[in-house]
Design an enzyme around this catalytic site. Structure first.
Site, PDB file in Angstrom:
ATOM      1  N   SER A  58       0.916  -1.259  -0.172  1.00  0.00           N
ATOM      2  CA  SER A  58       0.243   0.127   0.000  1.00  0.00           C
ATOM      3  C   SER A  58       0.731   1.087   0.021  1.00  0.00           C
ATOM      4  O   SER A  58       2.243   1.341   0.687  1.00  0.00           O
ATOM      5  CB  SER A  58      -0.700   0.030   1.363  1.00  0.00           C
ATOM      6  OG  SER A  58      -1.965  -0.295   0.981  1.00  0.00           O
ATOM      7  N   GLU A  65      -1.526  19.228  -4.091  1.00  0.00           N
ATOM      8  CA  GLU A  65      -2.772  19.008  -4.794  1.00  0.00           C
ATOM      9  C   GLU A  65      -3.764  18.109  -4.077  1.00  0.00           C
ATOM     10  O   GLU A  65      -5.078  17.682  -4.689  1.00  0.00           O
ATOM     11  CB  GLU A  65      -2.859  19.045  -6.341  1.00  0.00           C
ATOM     12  CG  GLU A  65      -2.090  20.126  -6.956  1.00  0.00           C
ATOM     13  CD  GLU A  65      -0.505  19.924  -6.916  1.00  0.00           C
ATOM     14  OE1 GLU A  65       0.254  20.693  -7.427  1.00  0.00           O
ATOM     15  OE2 GLU A  65      -0.074  18.710  -6.260  1.00  0.00           O
ATOM     16  N   SER A  66      -3.348  17.283  -3.459  1.00  0.00           N
ATOM     17  CA  SER A  66      -3.956  16.271  -2.324  1.00  0.00           C
ATOM     18  C   SER A  66      -3.284  15.075  -2.369  1.00  0.00           C
ATOM     19  O   SER A  66      -2.463  14.794  -1.600  1.00  0.00           O
ATOM     20  CB  SER A  66      -5.549  16.081  -2.896  1.00  0.00           C
ATOM     21  OG  SER A  66      -5.955  15.136  -2.084  1.00  0.00           O
ATOM     22  N   HIS A  71      -3.227   0.369  -3.913  1.00  0.00           N
ATOM     23  CA  HIS A  71      -3.042  -1.132  -2.989  1.00  0.00           C
ATOM     24  C   HIS A  71      -2.949  -2.204  -4.051  1.00  0.00           C
ATOM     25  O   HIS A  71      -3.433  -1.888  -5.153  1.00  0.00           O
ATOM     26  CB  HIS A  71      -4.147  -1.237  -2.216  1.00  0.00           C
ATOM     27  CG  HIS A  71      -3.955  -2.217  -1.421  1.00  0.00           C
ATOM     28  ND1 HIS A  71      -3.137  -2.106  -0.046  1.00  0.00           N
ATOM     29  CD2 HIS A  71      -4.284  -3.701  -1.459  1.00  0.00           C
ATOM     30  CE1 HIS A  71      -3.134  -3.526   0.403  1.00  0.00           C
ATOM     31  NE2 HIS A  71      -3.713  -4.333  -0.558  1.00  0.00           N
ATOM     32  N   CYS A  86      -6.938  18.784  -6.554  1.00  0.00           N
ATOM     33  CA  CYS A  86      -7.732  20.010  -6.639  1.00  0.00           C
ATOM     34  C   CYS A  86      -7.005  21.222  -7.405  1.00  0.00           C
ATOM     35  O   CYS A  86      -5.863  20.758  -7.790  1.00  0.00           O
ATOM     36  CB  CYS A  86      -7.930  20.575  -5.257  1.00  0.00           C
ATOM     37  SG  CYS A  86      -6.563  20.773  -4.321  1.00  0.00           S
TER      38      CYS A  86
END
Ligand code: SAM
Length: 431
Positions: A58, A65-66, A71, A86
């Protein structure tokens, strides 16, 4: 709704038919995800990846930007990825296409969702002072931190080092994946496939104990053959003996290049004029060597996988015995009584067969970054040299002090041959 009418774009991707070994290699997954983020125009802040036992991984890459997240299920050759961005300075679809390549996917399906519809959200209250603070704040260049772990493991136990900084070297040779990585606690380290070979912090344990017990015993070491050892650590320790001339036979030139470039405390020894570096198979070299041509042969190979497997064979060790001068010594790294115990025991049995029962000896030493922390070198004598009765303690201690050795001295020499009962029993040498 266009993405300008929302706070962010969220893309969920299902990658199918991926290369299982990539889905299980956190180093490559993280490199692929970081590259994908950058190709999409994002600014990377931090990444953390985790490897699950027995397989799968993972990981999250936090971007200005986020985020991007993944996974993997290697057993299904499937990876689930989500990319949230974003603002309109990135193109997440570029990242999707990069990951399709990097994961070796045969197909992928995806949906894009608009998150945070501005129509549904209240008008943001933005006090003037907050705006002012935002204008005053110097744009802080985000420092890339990482919480990636390199893990060396077998089916039941593992040793991990937290990696910081970027991967210094990563190249797949015809024999193995050769990497030099930077760790938080052990400095730089060499990794071959997923085996940790040596770290700057504690490689001296292995290399001092590979060389000095034998060189302190031999009365006049001149010609020394090293098989493997392409990182240069063994050669560095041998060069402390002015009389010694070294032939070093390493099968993989990529290892030599990686060490010369990024592990100078080891690799620079390979440039010494007294080192005759050959790129080739150590087994073939020894089989072609003239009889009785070396005072010492040091087998500094990896664990018995790939090309190193033959370095534990009876044929190879018989060829070494033939190539040794009378009174010569062979030293071979011999795994651990606690990790690859069968390799450890069978190497000793083979050396007893080839050199004669009383002439095969085992020493143990601390190897903190090797699985279990207990490692061995095996010494076999083509003559009557004995590791305890033929040691000149005063000479060994004076040498150790003069050379500034940090592991080996006469006391450590003697102690290393004192084996615990469970090890003597494992070697068939009685309780
Ligand atoms: N010196 C390191 C340490 O501190 O543990 C580990 C040994 S070194 C990296 C192992 C080397 O043996 C590798 O560079 C590998 O390419 C080399 N090797 C493996 N099989 C070989 C063979 N048949 N002939 C020559 N070199 C070989």
């Amino acid at each position: 709704m266009t993405f300008q009418e929302s706070l962010g774009r969220h893309i969920l991707v299902e990658f199918h038919g991926c290369a299982a070994e990539i889905l299980d290699d956190v180093g490559r997954l993280e490199a692929a995800m970081l590259a994908a983020a950058r190709l999409a125009g994002a600014t990377v802040i931090q990444s953390i990846f985790h490897h699950f036992s027995p397989f799968g991984a993972s990981g999250v890459v936090v971007i200005q930007e986020s985020h991007l997240a993944i996974h993997t299920w290697p057993e299904y050759r499937y990876a689930a990825v989500d990319l949230f961005t974003c603002g309109d300075t990135t193109d997440p679809w570029v990242a999707v296409h990069h990951l399709h390549q990097e994961l070796g996917a045969t197909s992928h399906s995806s949906i894009e969702m608009r998150r945070g519809s501005l129509r549904d959200l209240p008008r943001p209250e933005q006090p003037a002072d907050l705006e002012q603070q935002r204008r005053d704040r110097e744009p802080v260049e985000p420092r890339l931190q990482r919480n990636l772990w390199f893990t060396d493991r077998d089916d039941n136990q593992a040793f991990s080092l937290r990696i910081t900084g970027k991967t210094l070297f990563c190249e797949r040779s015809p024999f193995q994946l050769v990497r030099v990585l930077e760790s938080a606690s052990h400095g730089r380290f060499l990794a071959l496939d997923s085996m940790l070979m040596c770290t700057e912090r504690d490689e001296f344990h292995y290399h001092e104990m590979m060389v000095h017990p034998a060189l302190q015993l031999h009365p006049d070491p001149q010609r020394v053959l090293v098989i493997g050892g392409g990182d240069g650590g063994t050669a560095r320790e041998l060069l402390r003996y002015p009389s010694v001339r070294i032939t070093l036979v390493e099968i993989d030139e990529v290892v030599v290049r990686a060490s010369r470039l990024h592990l100078p405390s080891l690799g620079s020894s390979l440039d010494d004029p007294r080192v005759d570096l050959r790129i080739g198979d150590g087994m073939a070299f020894v089989q072609g060597a003239d009889p009785a041509s070396y005072d010492l042969i040091l087998v500094d190979g990896a664990d018995p996988t790939g090309p190193a497997e033959r370095l534990f064979s009876r044929g190879f060790l018989e060829a070494c015995e033939r190539a040794l001068r009378p009174g010569g010594l062979l030293v071979a790294q011999g795994a651990s009584p606690l990790f690859h115990a069968d390799t450890f025991a069978s190497l000793h049995q083979t050396l007893r067969l080839v050199f004669g029962e009383p002439r095969a000896h085992v020493l143990l030493f601390h190897a903190p970054s090797y699985p279990t922390g207990v490692w061995s070198h095996h010494i076999a004598s083509k003559g009557d040299l004995h590791p305890l009765t033929d040691l000149d303690d005063g000479r060994a201690d004076a040498f150790s002090r003069r050379e500034g050795l940090r592991y080996y001295d006469a006391g450590v020499h003697r102690a290393s041959f004192q084996l615990p009962r469970f090890v003597r029993e494992l070697l068939g040498r009685g309780g």
